[in-house]
Design a protein around this motif. Structure first.
Motif, PDB file in Angstrom:
ATOM      1  N   VAL A 175       1.374 -12.853  -1.757  1.00  0.00           N
ATOM      2  CA  VAL A 175       1.404 -11.744  -2.726  1.00  0.00           C
ATOM      3  C   VAL A 175       0.347 -10.724  -2.305  1.00  0.00           C
ATOM      4  N   CYS A 176       0.717  -9.480  -2.404  1.00  0.00           N
ATOM      5  CA  CYS A 176      -0.261  -8.425  -2.130  1.00  0.00           C
ATOM      6  C   CYS A 176      -0.276  -7.455  -3.314  1.00  0.00           C
ATOM      7  N   ILE A 177      -1.450  -7.346  -3.932  1.00  0.00           N
ATOM      8  CA  ILE A 177      -1.572  -6.458  -5.106  1.00  0.00           C
ATOM      9  C   ILE A 177      -2.436  -5.273  -4.702  1.00  0.00           C
ATOM     10  N   PRO A 178      -1.847  -4.101  -4.567  1.00  0.00           N
ATOM     11  CA  PRO A 178      -2.667  -2.944  -4.187  1.00  0.00           C
ATOM     12  C   PRO A 178      -3.524  -2.479  -5.367  1.00  0.00           C
ATOM     13  N   LEU A 179      -4.736  -2.098  -5.061  1.00  0.00           N
ATOM     14  CA  LEU A 179      -5.634  -1.579  -6.111  1.00  0.00           C
ATOM     15  C   LEU A 179      -5.695  -0.068  -5.925  1.00  0.00           C
ATOM     16  N   ILE A 180      -5.021   0.626  -6.807  1.00  0.00           N
ATOM     17  CA  ILE A 180      -4.846   2.077  -6.655  1.00  0.00           C
ATOM     18  C   ILE A 180      -5.472   2.788  -7.850  1.00  0.00           C
ATOM     19  N   VAL A 181      -6.257   3.826  -7.567  1.00  0.00           N
ATOM     20  CA  VAL A 181      -6.778   4.679  -8.644  1.00  0.00           C
ATOM     21  C   VAL A 181      -6.403   6.117  -8.308  1.00  0.00           C
ATOM     22  N   GLN A 182      -5.716   6.741  -9.208  1.00  0.00           N
ATOM     23  CA  GLN A 182      -5.270   8.132  -9.035  1.00  0.00           C
ATOM     24  C   GLN A 182      -4.602   8.338  -7.672  1.00  0.00           C
ATOM     25  N   ASN A 183      -3.649   7.494  -7.414  1.00  0.00           N
ATOM     26  CA  ASN A 183      -2.822   7.558  -6.202  1.00  0.00           C
ATOM     27  C   ASN A 183      -3.593   7.284  -4.898  1.00  0.00           C
ATOM     28  N   ARG A 184      -4.835   6.828  -5.024  1.00  0.00           N
ATOM     29  CA  ARG A 184      -5.592   6.526  -3.797  1.00  0.00           C
ATOM     30  C   ARG A 184      -5.933   5.037  -3.782  1.00  0.00           C
ATOM     31  N   PRO A 185      -5.640   4.361  -2.670  1.00  0.00           N
ATOM     32  CA  PRO A 185      -5.977   2.937  -2.627  1.00  0.00           C
ATOM     33  C   PRO A 185      -7.490   2.733  -2.544  1.00  0.00           C
ATOM     34  N   ILE A 186      -7.987   1.814  -3.379  1.00  0.00           N
ATOM     35  CA  ILE A 186      -9.424   1.492  -3.286  1.00  0.00           C
ATOM     36  C   ILE A 186      -9.610   0.055  -2.802  1.00  0.00           C
ATOM     37  N   GLY A 187      -8.498  -0.651  -2.678  1.00  0.00           N
ATOM     38  CA  GLY A 187      -8.588  -2.028  -2.202  1.00  0.00           C
ATOM     39  C   GLY A 187      -7.282  -2.757  -2.423  1.00  0.00           C
ATOM     40  N   LEU A 188      -7.321  -4.042  -2.209  1.00  0.00           N
ATOM     41  CA  LEU A 188      -6.128  -4.859  -2.506  1.00  0.00           C
ATOM     42  C   LEU A 188      -6.531  -6.314  -2.694  1.00  0.00           C
ATOM     43  N   ILE A 189      -5.665  -7.025  -3.378  1.00  0.00           N
ATOM     44  CA  ILE A 189      -5.858  -8.475  -3.530  1.00  0.00           C
ATOM     45  C   ILE A 189      -4.750  -9.144  -2.730  1.00  0.00           C
ATOM     46  N   GLY A 190      -5.145  -9.943  -1.759  1.00  0.00           N
ATOM     47  CA  GLY A 190      -4.151 -10.673  -0.962  1.00  0.00           C
ATOM     48  C   GLY A 190      -4.209 -12.151  -1.284  1.00  0.00           C
ATOM     49  N   LEU A 243       0.833  -1.209   0.000  1.00  0.00           N
ATOM     50  CA  LEU A 243       0.000   0.000   0.000  1.00  0.00           C
ATOM     51  C   LEU A 243       0.871   1.264   0.000  1.00  0.00           C
ATOM     52  N   GLU A 244       1.993   1.196   0.695  1.00  0.00           N
ATOM     53  CA  GLU A 244       2.896   2.355   0.727  1.00  0.00           C
ATOM     54  C   GLU A 244       3.548   2.593  -0.632  1.00  0.00           C
ATOM     55  N   THR A 245       4.000   1.499  -1.238  1.00  0.00           N
ATOM     56  CA  THR A 245       4.742   1.648  -2.492  1.00  0.00           C
ATOM     57  C   THR A 245       3.824   1.677  -3.720  1.00  0.00           C
ATOM     58  N   ALA A 246       2.578   1.260  -3.529  1.00  0.00           N
ATOM     59  CA  ALA A 246       1.584   1.199  -4.623  1.00  0.00           C
ATOM     60  C   ALA A 246       1.992   0.241  -5.737  1.00  0.00           C
ATOM     61  N   VAL A 247       2.805  -0.737  -5.411  1.00  0.00           N
ATOM     62  CA  VAL A 247       3.162  -1.775  -6.400  1.00  0.00           C
ATOM     63  C   VAL A 247       2.959  -3.154  -5.757  1.00  0.00           C
ATOM     64  N   PRO A 248       2.695  -4.173  -6.591  1.00  0.00           N
ATOM     65  CA  PRO A 248       2.518  -5.517  -6.020  1.00  0.00           C
ATOM     66  C   PRO A 248       3.797  -5.974  -5.312  1.00  0.00           C
ATOM     67  N   VAL A 249       3.617  -6.621  -4.182  1.00  0.00           N
ATOM     68  CA  VAL A 249       4.762  -7.133  -3.414  1.00  0.00           C
ATOM     69  C   VAL A 249       4.607  -8.642  -3.270  1.00  0.00           C
ATOM     70  N   CYS A 250       5.691  -9.365  -3.564  1.00  0.00           N
ATOM     71  CA  CYS A 250       5.663 -10.841  -3.495  1.00  0.00           C
ATOM     72  C   CYS A 250       6.529 -11.321  -2.341  1.00  0.00           C
ATOM     73  N   GLY A 251       5.987 -12.324  -1.658  1.00  0.00           N
ATOM     74  CA  GLY A 251       6.788 -13.022  -0.660  1.00  0.00           C
ATOM     75  C   GLY A 251       7.335 -14.304  -1.261  1.00  0.00           C
ATOM     76  N   ASP A 252       7.575 -15.281  -0.407  1.00  0.00           N
ATOM     77  CA  ASP A 252       8.132 -16.558  -0.861  1.00  0.00           C
ATOM     78  C   ASP A 252       7.001 -17.467  -1.375  1.00  0.00           C
TER      79      ASP A 252
END
Lengths: 128, 272
Positions: free
Chosen positions: B202-217, B181-190
């Motif tokens: 894996v965490c995929i942030p859902l960002i629209v116009q620099n504002r988070p609207i959700g995420l896929i975990g 959420l901080e970096t606004a890019v998907p982050v992968c673990g092991d």
């Protein structure tokens, strides 16, 4: 040359589109889609097909039931069947193959692998 | 008398036999003579060839050696060209495989984005996200969180592999959820880590116009999925971009539909 008819039985439109995209690379092939097991049974019973790609987890009628019905019907028992499923356990694979599936592929699929399997089955290089 | 005649006939027959043998012998002699003539002609030709001067022989040998060297050079050239063609062929084959794989990857990405934007119904969009995460990425346990406009919390909107309530809350996120959420890019673990519901792989942030609207975990992968490919990382990016806008558009559409219905209700009330 005869055109081959392939039936895709899959409830996910995304997967159907992906499979159609992959199979479209084959020449002289007609692709027909069914959205669940019952729809698949209706289509496979009413028309000739050279191969069927069947998902396991589907609403209305699951893929295993569909395979057993196809294999129980004299006029349909020779259709090569490829299972495409998320179920990767050995027992799921064995069950599908024992019911009469010719190949068992797990998701996420690789289009090349699906193509190779379909091509070899259409040529009559069946496993079972 | 008769005895003398018999002797005479006998002698005559013997003479005739001798004569016919002589005739056969003469024929054989003629054939042999013909064969010897032919051999003689060959020998005479060979003798004529052999009678060339040593200088002529040297010249002839030099010509042959030159020709041989030319052929060897030509053969070496052909061999080098063959190796080049073989190398080129291998390069083309490898390139063909690369392009084919790239084509398949693009097809996956195209289909994912096409499906995400195929509807403005929020439930449909969520269903398509679930399909993509299962079928294209190969996840078994995951949740799609959406930001609640009123509470400002990320709540589980849809889940697979476990009940919604089992997924961790995102009220005070840590680990890779916070990082994504901080970096606004998907982050992968092991990806080989065993599935658990404490922290996503894996965490995929859902960002629209620099504002988070959700995420896929994604908390667990299908058992046959043992790692992430380049395509998976592309799909994470596509999901981050296209799923966000698809969800945002669907929410806006449903809100505008609601407002339109309310306004229409007022208008109907006033015009009655």
């Amino acid at each position: 040359m005869d055109r081959k008819r392939i039936l895709i039985v899959e409830d996910s439109p995304t997967m159907r589109q992906l499979l159609v995209f992959a199979l479209r690379r084959l020449k002289d092939v007609d692709i027909i889609e069914a959205q669940d097991g019952m729809d698949g049974l209706r289509k496979v019973s009413s028309d000739h097909f050279d191969l069927a790609l069947i998902d396991i987890n589907m609403p209305v009628m699951d893929g295993l039931k569909l395979i057993s019905l196809i294999r129980g019907e004299d006029s349909l028992r020779d259709i090569p069947i490829v299972v495409i499923t998320t179920e990767g356990a050995k027992e799921d694979r064995e069950r599908a193959l024992s019911l009469g599936a010719n190949e068992y592929l797990t998701k996420p699929i690789q289009a090349n692998r699906v193509l190779r399997v379909v091509q070899s089955l259409l040529k009559g290089e069946s496993k079972t | 008398m008769s005895g003398d005649r018999k002797d005479l006939f006998k002698n005559g027959e013997e003479f005739l036999q001798l004569f016919s043998r002589g005739a056969e012998f003469t024929k054989e002699l003629l054939i042999e003579n013909e064969r010897l003539r032919a051999s003689l002609a060959v020998l005479e030709q060979e003798q004529a060839d052999a009678s060339k001067t040593p200088e002529e022989w040297d010249k002839y040998r030099d010509e042959l050696q030159t020709r041989l060297q030319d052929l060897e050079v030509e053969c070496e050239g052909v061999r080098v060209r063959l190796q080049q063609v073989e190398a080129e062929n291998q390069q083309f084959a490898a390139r063909y495989l690369e392009i084919e794989e790239e084509n398949n990857n693009l097809a996956n990405l195209y289909i994912a984005s096409y499906q995400l934007h195929s509807t403005l119904d929020l439930a449909e969009v969520l269903k398509i996200i679930v399909e993509i995460v299962i079928n294209l990425i190969g996840a078994e346990i995951f949740a799609v969180y959406l930001l609640d406009g009123e509470s400002g919390q990320l709540d589980v909107a849809v889940s697979e592999g476990a009940e919604r309530s089992e997924f961790p809350s995102c009220s005070d996120p840590g680990g890779i959820i916070a990082k994504s959420l901080e970096t606004a890019v998907p982050v992968c673990g092991d990806p080989t880590r065993p599935s658990n519901l404490e922290e996503p792989i894996v965490c995929i942030p859902l960002i629209v116009q620099n504002r988070p609207i959700g995420l896929i975990g994604i908390f667990g992968l299908l058992q046959q999925k043992d790692g992430f490919s380049a395509l998976d990382h592309e799909l994470f990016t596509v999901m981050g971009g296209h799923a966000s806008t698809a969800l945002f558009a669907a929410r806006l559409y449903s809100q505008s539909e609601r407002k339109l219905n309310t306004i229409q209700g007022f208008i109907d009330l006033l015009t009655e």
